[in-house]
Design an enzyme around this catalytic site. Structure first.
Site, PDB file in Angstrom:
ATOM      1  N   GLY A  71       1.860  -2.903 -15.978  1.00  0.00           N
ATOM      2  CA  GLY A  71       3.129  -2.187 -15.742  1.00  0.00           C
ATOM      3  C   GLY A  71       3.300  -0.954 -16.605  1.00  0.00           C
ATOM      4  N   CYS A 130      -0.845   3.533  -9.546  1.00  0.00           N
ATOM      5  CA  CYS A 130      -0.604   2.258 -10.233  1.00  0.00           C
ATOM      6  C   CYS A 130       0.111   1.293  -9.283  1.00  0.00           C
ATOM      7  CB  CYS A 130       0.242   2.463 -11.489  1.00  0.00           C
ATOM      8  SG  CYS A 130       0.636   0.878 -12.266  1.00  0.00           S
ATOM      9  N   LYS A 165      -5.957  10.662  -9.493  1.00  0.00           N
ATOM     10  CA  LYS A 165      -6.499   9.301  -9.419  1.00  0.00           C
ATOM     11  C   LYS A 165      -5.805   8.553  -8.274  1.00  0.00           C
ATOM     12  CE  LYS A 165      -7.927   5.231 -11.951  1.00  0.00           C
ATOM     13  NZ  LYS A 165      -8.212   4.630 -13.240  1.00  0.00           N
ATOM     14  N   ILE A 191     -11.806   4.416  -7.386  1.00  0.00           N
ATOM     15  CA  ILE A 191     -10.531   3.920  -6.935  1.00  0.00           C
ATOM     16  C   ILE A 191      -9.784   3.271  -8.106  1.00  0.00           C
ATOM     17  CG2 ILE A 191     -11.218   3.466  -4.537  1.00  0.00           C
ATOM     18  CD1 ILE A 191     -11.746   0.540  -5.323  1.00  0.00           C
ATOM     19  N   THR A 193      -6.996   0.061  -8.760  1.00  0.00           N
ATOM     20  CA  THR A 193      -7.191  -1.355  -8.389  1.00  0.00           C
ATOM     21  C   THR A 193      -6.609  -1.693  -7.014  1.00  0.00           C
ATOM     22  OG1 THR A 193      -5.152  -1.831  -9.581  1.00  0.00           O
ATOM     23  CG2 THR A 193      -7.224  -2.162 -10.763  1.00  0.00           C
ATOM     24  N   GLY A 244     -15.627  -1.477 -10.570  1.00  0.00           N
ATOM     25  CA  GLY A 244     -16.618  -2.547 -10.612  1.00  0.00           C
ATOM     26  C   GLY A 244     -17.969  -2.198 -11.199  1.00  0.00           C
TER      27      GLY A 244
HETATM   28  C1  SIN Z   1      -0.933  -0.829 -15.429  1.00  0.00           C
HETATM   29  O1  SIN Z   1      -0.563  -0.387 -16.526  1.00  0.00           O
HETATM   30  O2  SIN Z   1      -0.224  -1.588 -14.755  1.00  0.00           O
HETATM   31  C2  SIN Z   1      -2.271  -0.447 -14.875  1.00  0.00           C
HETATM   32  C3  SIN Z   1      -2.363   0.992 -14.604  1.00  0.00           C
HETATM   33  C4  SIN Z   1      -2.840   1.316 -13.231  1.00  0.00           C
HETATM   34  O3  SIN Z   1      -3.299   0.442 -12.497  1.00  0.00           O
HETATM   35  O4  SIN Z   1      -2.756   2.485 -12.850  1.00  0.00           O
END
Ligand code: SIN
Length: 306
Positions: A71, A130, A165, A191, A193, A244
């Site tokens: 987050g 994100c 990104k 990529i 996630t 990965g």
């Molecule tokens: C995160 O802080 O939740 C991960 C950051 C992201 O996936 O961009």
């Protein structure tokens, strides 16, 4: 053997860049090895103000990977520049990548302007992907025109190269990449996630506090390759491949699919020396595939098609 690559006007000693959120500001890893062997490093995603991040459980293991739902926890851009950069500078002497998140176009611009003024930073990586926050972030990365709006606004405000990104949680990532390119982006990173869920069967509830998280690790490698493949076909700007990667062979495969540089994420959490191991293994894998200059293989798998 030549492992150098040229990325958005910077020459990297090799294509390896630890991915944002898996390597802190570098100094956290400098007890394990001299991190100056890296091509660069991408700092933890930074917002304008400090953020606690998501409540409850934030990480979960999966087959060949992991879910995270952090987050965007971070101390905010001013703290990062004032407190983290001096520590990073002590151990890392190369230009780093600033990963920037926001909840509005104005926030992306404000953070980018601050990092643009920092000598420690060589590339601005704008995270419109994100999956772990309920507004902002990915909302800008799932729609070509919103992604273009962020790109254009940031580009107007800064001098350093801007890499967008992108999220794999879309129908057509190439259309979004193209919109960013047309809006002036200097590169694309992909990529981030993939959205995932796990259930705690004892509690009969989602395992993660945020319910969903982002899947990374070896399980996503072929997905990343498919998306790099399609963006390479559509765009002319360089691609930072991510998703990965755990071995030197993965780096070479990703570059053949179209990546100029390669980010390594989850692997750092399994083996703190993952990037070092990959860099050290690169020459022997290059020899195996008869590669003298790594930059020669960028997009090599497309040659008959392009
Ligand atoms: C995160 O802080 O939740 C991960 C950051 C992201 O996936 O961009």
């Amino acid at each position: 053997m030549d492992t150098k690559v040229s990325l958005c006007g910077l020459t990297l000693d090799n294509p390896l860049i630890p991915a944002s959120g898996t390597f802190g500001y570098g100094y956290e890893y400098s007890d394990f090895y001299d991190i100056n062997i890296l091509g660069s490093l991408s700092i933890k995603g930074t917002t304008l103000n400090d953020r606690y991040g998501n409540e409850g459980i934030r990480v979960a293991e999966t087959a060949s990977g992991m879910l995270n739902s952090v987050g965007l926890q971070n101390h905010g851009v001013d703290y990062v520049i004032e407190k983290e950069f001096p520590r990073m500078r002590e151990v890392f002497k190369k230009p780093a990548v600033a990963n920037i998140s926001g909840f509005s176009v104005e926030e992306y611009v404000a953070v980018a302007e601050k990092f643009d003024a920092c000598d420690e930073i060589g590339i601005l990586e704008i995270n419109v992907s994100c999956p772990n926050v309920h507004s902002g972030g990915i909302a800008f990365g799932t729609d070509p025109s919103a992604a273009a709006t962020v790109t254009e606004a940031v580009k107007k405000a800064v001098k350093k190269p801007v890499v967008m990104k992108l999220s794999p949680n879309v129908t057509d990532i190439a259309a979004i990449a193209k919109a960013c390119e047309n809006a002036g982006a200097d590169g694309i990173c992909l990529i981030n996630t993939l959205k995932g869920v796990r259930i705690d069967m004892n509690r009969r509830r989602p395992l993660l506090g945020n319910v969903t998280g982002g899947l990374s690790g070896p399980a996503v490698f072929p997905v990343a390759l498919a998306m790099i493949w399609s963006v390479y076909k559509t765009c002319s700007i360089p691609i930072i491949g991510c998703g990965g990667v755990t071995t030197a062979s993965d780096v070479i495969e990703m570059m053949m699919a179209g990546a100029t540089a390669v980010e390594v994420g989850a692997a750092n959490l399994v083996n703190p020396a993952a990037c070092k191991d990959i860099i050290e293994a690169l020459p022997s894998v290059m020899k195996k595939y008869k590669i003298d200059r790594l930059s020669d293989i960028i997009g090599a798998a497309h040659r008959e098609d392009k």
